[in-house]
Design a protein around this motif. Structure first.
Motif, mmCIF file in Angstrom:
data_model
loop_
_atom_site.group_PDB
_atom_site.id
_atom_site.type_symbol
_atom_site.label_atom_id
_atom_site.label_comp_id
_atom_site.label_asym_id
_atom_site.label_seq_id
_atom_site.Cartn_x
_atom_site.Cartn_y
_atom_site.Cartn_z
ATOM 1 N N LEU A 38 0.828 -1.146 0.124
ATOM 2 C CA LEU A 38 -0.030 0.026 0.118
ATOM 3 C C LEU A 38 0.786 1.373 0.068
ATOM 4 O O LEU A 38 0.576 2.297 -0.679
ATOM 5 C CB LEU A 38 -0.933 -0.037 1.344
ATOM 6 C CG LEU A 38 -1.850 1.218 1.411
ATOM 7 C CD1 LEU A 38 -2.884 1.355 0.198
ATOM 8 C CD2 LEU A 38 -2.521 1.255 2.636
ATOM 9 N N TYR A 39 2.180 1.218 0.524
ATOM 10 C CA TYR A 39 3.000 2.579 0.694
ATOM 11 C C TYR A 39 3.390 2.880 -0.598
ATOM 12 O O TYR A 39 3.872 4.088 -0.967
ATOM 13 C CB TYR A 39 4.012 2.112 1.822
ATOM 14 C CG TYR A 39 5.148 3.039 1.836
ATOM 15 C CD1 TYR A 39 4.858 4.151 2.547
ATOM 16 C CD2 TYR A 39 6.033 3.230 1.048
ATOM 17 C CE1 TYR A 39 5.724 5.164 2.913
ATOM 18 C CE2 TYR A 39 7.135 4.363 1.236
ATOM 19 C CZ TYR A 39 6.880 5.381 2.120
ATOM 20 O OH TYR A 39 7.716 6.397 2.415
ATOM 21 N N LYS A 40 3.498 1.865 -1.522
ATOM 22 C CA LYS A 40 4.227 2.266 -2.871
ATOM 23 C C LYS A 40 3.513 3.034 -3.761
ATOM 24 O O LYS A 40 2.342 3.440 -3.502
ATOM 25 C CB LYS A 40 4.326 0.866 -3.688
ATOM 26 C CG LYS A 40 5.081 -0.169 -3.109
ATOM 27 C CD LYS A 40 5.194 -1.599 -4.015
ATOM 28 C CE LYS A 40 5.744 -2.730 -3.201
ATOM 29 N NZ LYS A 40 5.284 -4.023 -3.904
ATOM 30 N N PRO A 41 4.160 3.909 -4.440
ATOM 31 C CA PRO A 41 3.385 4.943 -5.450
ATOM 32 C C PRO A 41 2.393 4.018 -6.217
ATOM 33 O O PRO A 41 2.569 2.833 -6.559
ATOM 34 C CB PRO A 41 4.609 5.394 -6.339
ATOM 35 C CG PRO A 41 5.729 5.449 -5.261
ATOM 36 C CD PRO A 41 5.706 3.999 -4.813
ATOM 37 N N LEU A 42 1.619 4.617 -6.779
ATOM 38 C CA LEU A 42 0.666 4.142 -7.658
ATOM 39 C C LEU A 42 1.280 3.414 -8.872
ATOM 40 O O LEU A 42 2.266 3.916 -9.350
ATOM 41 C CB LEU A 42 -0.366 5.098 -8.477
ATOM 42 C CG LEU A 42 -1.410 5.570 -7.564
ATOM 43 C CD1 LEU A 42 -2.090 6.895 -8.057
ATOM 44 C CD2 LEU A 42 -2.435 4.666 -7.034
ATOM 45 N N ASP A 43 0.893 2.215 -9.143
ATOM 46 C CA ASP A 43 1.488 1.322 -10.390
ATOM 47 C C ASP A 43 0.442 1.074 -11.580
ATOM 48 O O ASP A 43 -0.873 1.327 -11.206
ATOM 49 C CB ASP A 43 2.456 0.171 -10.008
ATOM 50 C CG ASP A 43 1.401 -0.860 -9.174
ATOM 51 O OD1 ASP A 43 0.141 -0.817 -9.251
ATOM 52 O OD2 ASP A 43 2.016 -1.514 -8.463
ATOM 53 N N PHE A 63 3.055 9.801 7.970
ATOM 54 C CA PHE A 63 2.524 10.643 6.721
ATOM 55 C C PHE A 63 3.257 10.524 5.770
ATOM 56 O O PHE A 63 4.579 10.905 5.866
ATOM 57 C CB PHE A 63 2.797 12.231 7.484
ATOM 58 C CG PHE A 63 2.216 13.269 6.369
ATOM 59 C CD1 PHE A 63 0.891 13.392 6.109
ATOM 60 C CD2 PHE A 63 3.091 14.019 6.100
ATOM 61 C CE1 PHE A 63 0.486 14.199 4.968
ATOM 62 C CE2 PHE A 63 2.932 14.767 5.023
ATOM 63 C CZ PHE A 63 1.509 14.790 4.486
ATOM 64 N N LYS A 64 2.663 10.473 4.582
ATOM 65 C CA LYS A 64 3.249 10.430 3.199
ATOM 66 C C LYS A 64 2.683 11.291 2.439
ATOM 67 O O LYS A 64 1.368 11.060 2.278
ATOM 68 C CB LYS A 64 3.317 8.886 2.732
ATOM 69 C CG LYS A 64 4.342 8.844 1.416
ATOM 70 C CD LYS A 64 4.120 7.412 0.783
ATOM 71 C CE LYS A 64 4.956 7.482 -0.618
ATOM 72 N NZ LYS A 64 4.832 6.353 -1.069
ATOM 73 N N VAL A 82 -7.094 10.188 -1.522
ATOM 74 C CA VAL A 82 -7.106 10.604 -0.131
ATOM 75 C C VAL A 82 -7.528 9.462 0.764
ATOM 76 O O VAL A 82 -6.714 9.305 1.726
ATOM 77 C CB VAL A 82 -8.198 11.582 0.031
ATOM 78 C CG1 VAL A 82 -8.343 11.812 1.415
ATOM 79 C CG2 VAL A 82 -7.711 13.080 -0.673
ATOM 80 N N ASP A 83 -8.300 8.610 0.444
ATOM 81 C CA ASP A 83 -8.592 7.479 1.239
ATOM 82 C C ASP A 83 -7.428 6.550 1.331
ATOM 83 O O ASP A 83 -7.135 6.027 2.304
ATOM 84 C CB ASP A 83 -9.796 6.588 0.761
ATOM 85 C CG ASP A 83 -11.087 7.410 1.161
ATOM 86 O OD1 ASP A 83 -11.038 8.405 1.937
ATOM 87 O OD2 ASP A 83 -12.232 7.119 0.173
ATOM 88 N N ARG A 84 -6.557 6.373 0.172
ATOM 89 C CA ARG A 84 -5.441 5.519 0.083
ATOM 90 C C ARG A 84 -4.534 6.058 1.168
ATOM 91 O O ARG A 84 -3.866 5.293 1.916
ATOM 92 C CB ARG A 84 -4.904 5.363 -1.235
ATOM 93 C CG ARG A 84 -3.802 4.622 -1.587
ATOM 94 C CD ARG A 84 -3.380 4.580 -3.067
ATOM 95 N NE ARG A 84 -2.553 3.619 -3.398
ATOM 96 C CZ ARG A 84 -1.196 3.740 -3.269
ATOM 97 N NH1 ARG A 84 -0.531 4.891 -2.619
ATOM 98 N NH2 ARG A 84 -0.360 2.663 -3.654
ATOM 99 N N TYR A 85 -4.323 7.218 1.039
ATOM 100 C CA TYR A 85 -3.125 7.996 1.863
ATOM 101 C C TYR A 85 -3.703 7.845 3.384
ATOM 102 O O TYR A 85 -2.720 7.942 4.369
ATOM 103 C CB TYR A 85 -2.582 9.238 1.436
ATOM 104 C CG TYR A 85 -1.565 9.030 0.321
ATOM 105 C CD1 TYR A 85 -0.263 9.091 0.544
ATOM 106 C CD2 TYR A 85 -1.974 8.487 -1.066
ATOM 107 C CE1 TYR A 85 0.622 8.877 -0.285
ATOM 108 C CE2 TYR A 85 -1.234 8.505 -1.809
ATOM 109 C CZ TYR A 85 0.242 8.611 -1.555
ATOM 110 O OH TYR A 85 1.148 8.326 -2.661
ATOM 111 N N LYS A 86 -4.857 8.091 3.792
ATOM 112 C CA LYS A 86 -5.456 7.734 5.004
ATOM 113 C C LYS A 86 -5.223 6.592 5.617
ATOM 114 O O LYS A 86 -4.700 6.569 6.596
ATOM 115 C CB LYS A 86 -6.644 8.621 5.004
ATOM 116 C CG LYS A 86 -7.545 8.419 6.255
ATOM 117 C CD LYS A 86 -9.016 8.660 6.407
ATOM 118 C CE LYS A 86 -9.712 8.553 7.712
ATOM 119 N NZ LYS A 86 -11.022 8.854 7.540
ATOM 120 N N ARG A 87 -5.372 5.657 4.826
ATOM 121 C CA ARG A 87 -5.053 4.244 5.090
ATOM 122 C C ARG A 87 -3.688 4.033 5.246
ATOM 123 O O ARG A 87 -3.180 3.122 6.286
ATOM 124 C CB ARG A 87 -5.505 3.253 4.074
ATOM 125 C CG ARG A 87 -5.587 1.875 4.683
ATOM 126 C CD ARG A 87 -6.493 0.859 3.975
ATOM 127 N NE ARG A 87 -5.994 -0.473 4.206
ATOM 128 C CZ ARG A 87 -6.435 -1.300 5.153
ATOM 129 N NH1 ARG A 87 -7.122 -0.563 6.164
ATOM 130 N NH2 ARG A 87 -6.134 -2.500 5.482
#
Length: 393
Positions: free
Chosen positions: A252-257, A290-291, A277-282
């Motif tokens: 989940l931490y990885k950038p979008l692929d 925080f990323k 937003v939901d992805r980074y909240k998770r």
């Protein structure tokens, strides 16, 4: 020549990792003895920073610490996982006593229970008190310690949030107990387990049987992964298993692929600003760190929004971009693009002109925006002339 070069690079990497490692003697009241720790901090670790780091506790640190450190260094270099604090517990001849278990349950007993309390009640609080740690803790265990780390699951709130079990030598009814515990979890847990076709036969059979039970569990709080590697012995499988475990736990931490864009983003029901937003909240909720959302990822979302002809997402991603980085022209430009495609020419021109006063984007320069503005002004003038002629007639 090529093999010699690879060997030299490997030595340099090992030397770099070793140079970053500190050794600490920890006096434990629970064990009534002193234990040696290996601690490796992130390369750019700043004790004054508010940035938090996951903690990876490595059991059998005398031989597992370096493989874990190497894998973490590799994956953090490519932003595949967050920079983490790695703590290796040197066990040596104490390993048998540290892993001592109840023959029925397989849980820590006597000296094993004391070692359990040392980790849960002394070591982890010590690391949290002295370093910038997040709430996300990972346990790495092999063989006997692979059995041992499962004991931390049975705390009311599991001590670790991720468990990397490499060829675990399950004892007593530990395998069955783990399955029951994971079935009724109400905390988010990552659980990884690996064996190989060349593993010790008794361990391999038990691990495969455990996998049959675990893969049948339907619990939204459990994220479970299993690998059966090919051609690796009981000890050789460590490196491959660590690579796969870290890759999956921090997926989940990885950038979008491309895979996520195709399978999750494109069919998402709703505007794509909500998705990111939901992805980074998770990420924040799971890893306690925080990323920031990158402009590159926002551009990927814009591309998907255009593919699915979703103008509302283009506009909302623009608004989100302005909120994240108001000095960049990215958000204003895409809000202008949205207005242009809706035929709101005056609003589009105004927004494009505003974008010209902000920082340039990497992929769109000022000349490109100016061409949009000039083109729209021509359209606007033509429209006004046509309106005037209509009124005269």
């Amino acid at each position: 020549m090529k093999n010699i070069l690879i060997f030299i690079i490997s030595l340099l990497c090992c030397a770099q990792i070793s140079a970053q490692v500190t050794y600490e003697k920890f006096e434990s009241r629970k064990l009534n003895s002193t234990r040696e720790l290996k601690i490796k901090l992130p390369e750019n670790y700043d004790p004054e920073s508010e940035l938090k780091h996951p903690v990876i506790i490595v059991f059998d640190g005398e031989y597992l610490f370096e493989p874990v450190s190497g894998q973490v260094s590799f994956q953090t270099h490519f932003d595949e996982m967050p920079e983490s604090i790695i703590v290796g517990v040197i066990q040596g001849e104490e390993r048998f006593y540290d892993s001592y278990f109840d023959e029925v349950s397989g849980l820590p007993f006597e000296s094993g229970d004391r070692f359990y309390k040392f980790v849960a009640q002394e070591l982890i609080p010590h690391i949290d008190a002295n370093y910038n740690t997040s709430k996300f803790k990972v346990a790495v265990g092999h063989n006997l310690m692979g059995n041992f780390i499962n004991a931390f699951l049975f705390h009311e709130e599991p001590v670790f949030q991720a468990y990397i079990n490499i060829s675990p030598d399950f004892k007593g009814t530990m395998s069955q107990n783990v399955a029951k515990r994971l079935e009724w979890l109400d905390n988010d847990i990552f659980y990884y387990m690996a064996t190989s076709d060349k593993d010790i036969k008794s361990i391999r059979n038990t691990v495969r049987g455990t996998n049959d039970n675990l893969k049948a569990i339907e619990n939204p709080h459990l994220t479970y992964y299993f690998d059966e590697l090919k051609g690796d012995s009981h000890y050789q499988l460590v490196t491959g298993a660590l690579s796969k475990a870290m890759d999956r736990i921090f997926e989940l931490y990885k950038p979008l692929d491309e895979k996520e864009l195709k399978e999750k983003v494109f069919p998402y029901e709703g505007t794509l600003d909500d998705y990111i937003v939901d992805r980074y909240k998770r990420i924040d909720e799971l890893f306690g760190i925080f990323k920031p959302i990158s402009e590159e990822e926002l551009q990927q979302l814009i591309t998907v929004a255009e593919e699915r002809e979703d103008l509302e997402s283009v506009y909302k991603i623009g608004k989100l971009a302005n909120k994240l980085n108001p000095d960049s022209s990215f958000g204003t430009y895409h809000m202008a693009l949205y207005a242009e495609k809706l035929g709101k020419t005056k609003k589009a021109v105004k927004l494009y002109e505003s974008a010209l006063t902000l920082q340039d984007m990497a992929h769109i320069d000022r000349e490109f925006i100016m061409s949009h503005v000039e083109g729209l002004k021509v359209v606007e003038e033509d429209t006004e002339t046509e309106d005037e002629e209509d009124e005269e007639n």
